[in-house]
Write an enzyme that holds these catalytic residues in place. Structure first.
Site, PDB file in Angstrom:
ATOM      1  CE  LYS A 280      -6.631   3.697   6.055  1.00 38.76           C
ATOM      2  NZ  LYS A 280      -5.528   4.108   5.165  1.00 38.76           N
ATOM      3  CD  GLU A 366       8.772   8.167   1.101  1.00 41.80           C
ATOM      4  OE1 GLU A 366       9.246   7.018   1.171  1.00 41.80           O
ATOM      5  OE2 GLU A 366       7.674   8.471   1.609  1.00 41.80           O
ATOM      6  NE  ARG A 394      12.445   5.049   5.441  1.00 40.47           N
ATOM      7  CZ  ARG A 394      11.303   4.373   5.665  1.00 40.47           C
ATOM      8  NH1 ARG A 394      10.436   4.188   4.691  1.00 40.47           N
ATOM      9  NH2 ARG A 394      11.021   3.930   6.878  1.00 40.47           N
TER      10      ARG A 394
HETATM   11  C1  LIG Z   1       8.208   6.727   4.712  1.00 36.12           C
HETATM   12  C2  LIG Z   1       6.779   7.169   4.842  1.00 36.12           C
HETATM   13  N1  LIG Z   1       6.176   7.737   3.778  1.00 36.12           N
HETATM   14  C3  LIG Z   1       4.882   8.138   3.858  1.00 36.12           C
HETATM   15  C4  LIG Z   1       4.177   7.984   5.033  1.00 36.12           C
HETATM   16  C5  LIG Z   1       2.750   8.507   5.142  1.00 36.12           C
HETATM   17  N2  LIG Z   1       1.808   7.426   5.388  1.00 36.12           N
HETATM   18  C6  LIG Z   1       1.315   7.199   6.584  1.00 36.12           C
HETATM   19  S1  LIG Z   1       0.231   5.947   6.614  1.00 36.12           S
HETATM   20  C7  LIG Z   1       0.417   5.709   4.936  1.00 36.12           C
HETATM   21  C8  LIG Z   1      -0.363   4.667   4.223  1.00 36.12           C
HETATM   22  C9  LIG Z   1      -0.161   3.335   4.874  1.00 36.12           C
HETATM   23  O1  LIG Z   1      -0.960   2.393   4.195  1.00 36.12           O
HETATM   24  P1  LIG Z   1      -1.101   0.952   4.821  1.00 36.12           P
HETATM   25  O2  LIG Z   1       0.231   0.456   5.213  1.00 36.12           O
HETATM   26  O3  LIG Z   1      -1.871   0.152   3.850  1.00 36.12           O
HETATM   27  O4  LIG Z   1      -1.910   1.174   6.177  1.00 36.12           O
HETATM   28  P2  LIG Z   1      -3.464   1.529   6.356  1.00 36.12           P
HETATM   29  O5  LIG Z   1      -3.527   3.014   6.611  1.00 36.12           O
HETATM   30  O6  LIG Z   1      -4.178   1.109   5.120  1.00 36.12           O
HETATM   31  O7  LIG Z   1      -3.896   0.734   7.559  1.00 36.12           O
HETATM   32  C10 LIG Z   1       1.316   6.606   4.417  1.00 36.12           C
HETATM   33  C11 LIG Z   1       1.684   6.697   2.993  1.00 36.12           C
HETATM   34  C12 LIG Z   1       4.854   7.401   6.123  1.00 36.12           C
HETATM   35  N3  LIG Z   1       4.230   7.246   7.328  1.00 36.12           N
HETATM   36  N4  LIG Z   1       6.133   6.991   6.004  1.00 36.12           N
HETATM   37 MG   LIG Z   2      -3.796  -0.299   3.654  1.00 36.87          MG
END
Ligand SMILES: Cc1ncc(C[n+]2csc(CCOP(=O)(O)OP(=O)(O)O)c2C)c(N)n1
Ligand SMILES: [Mg+2]
Ligand SMILES: CC(=O)[C@@H](O)[C@H](O)COP(=O)(O)O
Length: 629
Positions: A280, A366, A394
């Protein structure tokens, strides 16, 4: 290469490997430069530059489909599909959306923003393809964080069962927003460190087949090897046991590795998971070395120093919530804090630093968090689930079936309540009053400022007669003085901020300053308006509503929440159900549509949540009197 000259991803077919490497660097330079001005999700996008190039080389969109889970990492996809010239307007009012948007491009086949939906959508599209007899290749890109979301596992289970042709690219950068959590994360960790699973598996199987031909010596070796295969199989087989061909781990920044594995996956029958390891923030040191998730999504920054441009101001509502909860947790062992992968955004990371035994990050889960909170409350604890308004959607059935119906003492700290701005329609926190208010036993409080928030946190922690929600907006407070002593508030008791007899505005939270300004403007026109801080949507202040009914003056409700079903609806229901049909009630709030991205101020203007609109509305309620000379 001039990034802004890219019109369509088909040009990639004419690119050599060197061209692609050079293009990757040009795209990174473009992203770092543009987002230093607009802000956005820089870290996730820097991590998927090569991956996106490889996907668009192998998948001819829009005929083939690429779905981006969460979608915050789709900027490179947007660049390759001809939208680089629009990046100045990224996440700005009427500008480029920060997530995939079907009306922006035919290459955006599925809109995301909330996590963990990509696999279900991909499955739906794959089944549609098979029924129609077409031949589209379908790939879903899901992060290691998003994979912790329950619906992703539901989809894995079904896809593996149906053996449908599709490719899942697991973008594993070991990060959610903050470092990723969970048992799945550990499985992926083992896969990351044990090297090329597929290759080792074949080698080991070959070795084991040869065992009878050799004496004890090899048997020992084979035993060791078998153990490691067993170890590998145990960890790597998670996906194979689910019915997937598992490929990886693949170096997510090596174009050859990506192309060979993703092509193999694309052309293999049945569902395939390609486990891609990425970094990242790749290519920009401040983002690469980001352990906390600062560079996951941020505002403008200085490229050279990586210094994030901070606007000084009063404490954020999230910080006031967390600081107050920490203070209370010192004395109250019952308090247990929960977050669904948002420790930084909710500021519960600070709580967790102080009370590591009483803070749980459950991943992007959630539903699980809501019911786990119910379990905690059922055993006498005081669970506090801090969650963005939009993400609590959710956990709706868990709210109903597990927490409210059993009348359990769960405190929902609903952050980002109201318009959030740049994240747009998938993130606006405007439905929580409507989706909570009709649940028997639920209480809903809304503070007018950060000082009232601290008292409401205290009140909610003390409250032991079932579930209670305190909702507060994204961003900073109003800069009011903070009381030294916390006080328990009377739930369902509102506050008259300004008296008046010609009409009353019932409002709360972020809309109160607008209501006050409008009342002051109306006073100059000899129209005397009362302004009430209606700091609970459930229960209503029935005593005050009765006084207003006896007075008989018109009422205007003003809220930054969906008009259908929120606070204004509650007031209408109250008077109608009591038979007071003579009451004149008007409502202002979020109309029955999804509000896209832009600054909150611009969105207020678009929707008409402004002082002038309130004044105009009031003139329709209270005929203009003889203007003061
Ligand atoms: C239902 C929900 N809960 C929380 C979030 C907040 N959120 C946005 S990106 C993220 C982390 C995503 O991690 P990953 O899938 O590993 O993607 P990366 O950012 O590492 O590329 C979260 C928790 C969301 N978008 N949707
Ligand atoms: Mg990730
Ligand atoms: C993509 C996503 O869902 C999160 O990164 C979200 O954008 C965070 O919102 P805040 O910036 O309000 O914390």
């Amino acid at each position: 290469m001039d990034i802004e000259s890219i019109k369509d991803p088909a040009f990639l077919q004419t690119c050599s490997r060197d061209d692609m490497e050079k293009l990757a660097q040009d795209i990174r330079d473009f992203l770092i430069k543009k987002l230093s001005v607009t802000g956005g999700h820089l870290g996730p996008n820097l991590g998927v530059v090569e991956l996106t190039l490889a996907l668009h080389y192998l998948y001819q969109t829009p005929k083939d489909k690429i779905i981006w889970d969460v979608g915050h990492q789709a900027y490179v996809h947007k660049i390759l599909t001809g939208r680089a010239p629009q990046f100045e307007s990224l996440r700005k009012y009427q500008g480029l959306c920060g997530f995939p948007k079907r009306d922006e491009s035919e290459h955006d086949v599925w809109e995301t923003g909330h996590s963990s939906t990509s696999l279900s959508a991909a499955m739906g599209m794959a089944v549609a393809r098979d029924i129609k007899g077409s031949s589209d290749n379908i790939a879903a890109v899901i992060g290691d964080g998003a994979l912790t979301g329950g619906m992703a596992l539901e989809a894995l289970n079904h896809i593996g069962h149906e053996q449908t042709n599709l490719t899942i690219i697991l973008n594993d950068n070991e990060m959610s927003i903050a470092p990723n959590v969970g048992a799945l994360h550990s499985i992926l960790g083992r896969l990351r460190t044990t090297g090329r699973y597929q290759k080792v598996k074949e080698d080991v199987e070959y070795l084991i087949k040869k065992i009878p031909a050799f004496g004890g010596r090899l048997a020992t070796t084979a035993e060791r090897v078998k153990d490691s295969l067993k170890y590998l199989l145990v960890s790597g087989m998670f996906f194979e046991e689910m019915g997937f061909t598992y490929l990886g781990p693949v170096d997510g920044h090596d174009m050859d590795d990506l192309l060979s594995n993703i092509q193999y996956a694309r052309d293999t029958d049945g569902p395939v998971i390609v486990h891609v390891l990425t970094k990242k923030g790749k290519g920009y040191a401040p983002a690469e070395n980001d352990a906390k998730g600062t560079w996951h999504g941020l505002g403008p920054y200085k490229i050279e120093s990586g210094e994030v441009v901070k606007k000084p101001g009063p404490p954020a509502y999230s910080a006031v919530f967390s600081n107050t909860l920490q203070k209370l947790a010192q004395e109250d062992e019952r308090i247990v804090a929960l977050t669904a992968a948002m420790p930084g955004g909710t500021k519960l990371d600070q709580f967790g630093a102080k009370f590591p035994q009483r803070m749980f990050d459950v991943g992007i889960a959630e539903q699980h968090a809501t019911t786990m909170a119910g379990g905690l409350a059922a055993q006498g604890m005081k669970p506090v689930f801090a969650v963005y308004s939009t993400f609590l959607q959710r956990g709706y059935d868990q709210l109903v079936h597990d927490v409210c119906r059993q009348n359990l003492n769960v405190f929902f700290a609903i952050d980002r309540a109201g318009l959030v701005g740049a994240d747009g329609e998938t993130h606006q926190g405007v439905f929580d009053i409507a989706y909570l208010r009709h649940l028997p036993n639920m209480k809903i409080l809304m503070p007018k400022d950060e000082n009232e928030l601290q008292h409401m946190v205290y009140t909610a922690v003390q409250y032991d007669n079932g579930p209670i929600a305190v909702r507060y907006p994204r961003g900073n407070g109003l800069g009011v003085e903070m009381d030294k002593e916390l006080k328990k508030m009377e739930i369902g008791k509102w506050e008259v901020l300004r008296d008046g007899k010609d009409a009353t505005i019932l409002s709360f939270s972020t809309m109160l300053p607008i209501a006050i300004e409008a009342a002051e403007a109306l006073a100059e026109k000899n129209i005397d308006v009362r302004v009430v801080n209606a700091r609970s949507a459930k229960p209503l202040d029935e005593g005050l509503l009765e006084e207003l009914q006896e007075e008989g003056a018109p009422i205007l409700t003003l809220e930054e929440a969906a008009l259908k079903g929120s606070f204004g609806s509650a007031v209408l229901e109250h008077y109608h159900d009591a038979g007071f049909h003579h009451m004149v009630i008007e409502r202002m709030g979020i109309p029955d549509r999804y509000i896209e991205h832009g600054s909150v101020g611009e969105l207020y203007e678009e929707i008409g949540l402004t002082k002038d609109e309130v004044v105009s509305k009031m003139y329709t309620l209270v005929p203009r009197k003889q203007q003061r000379a």
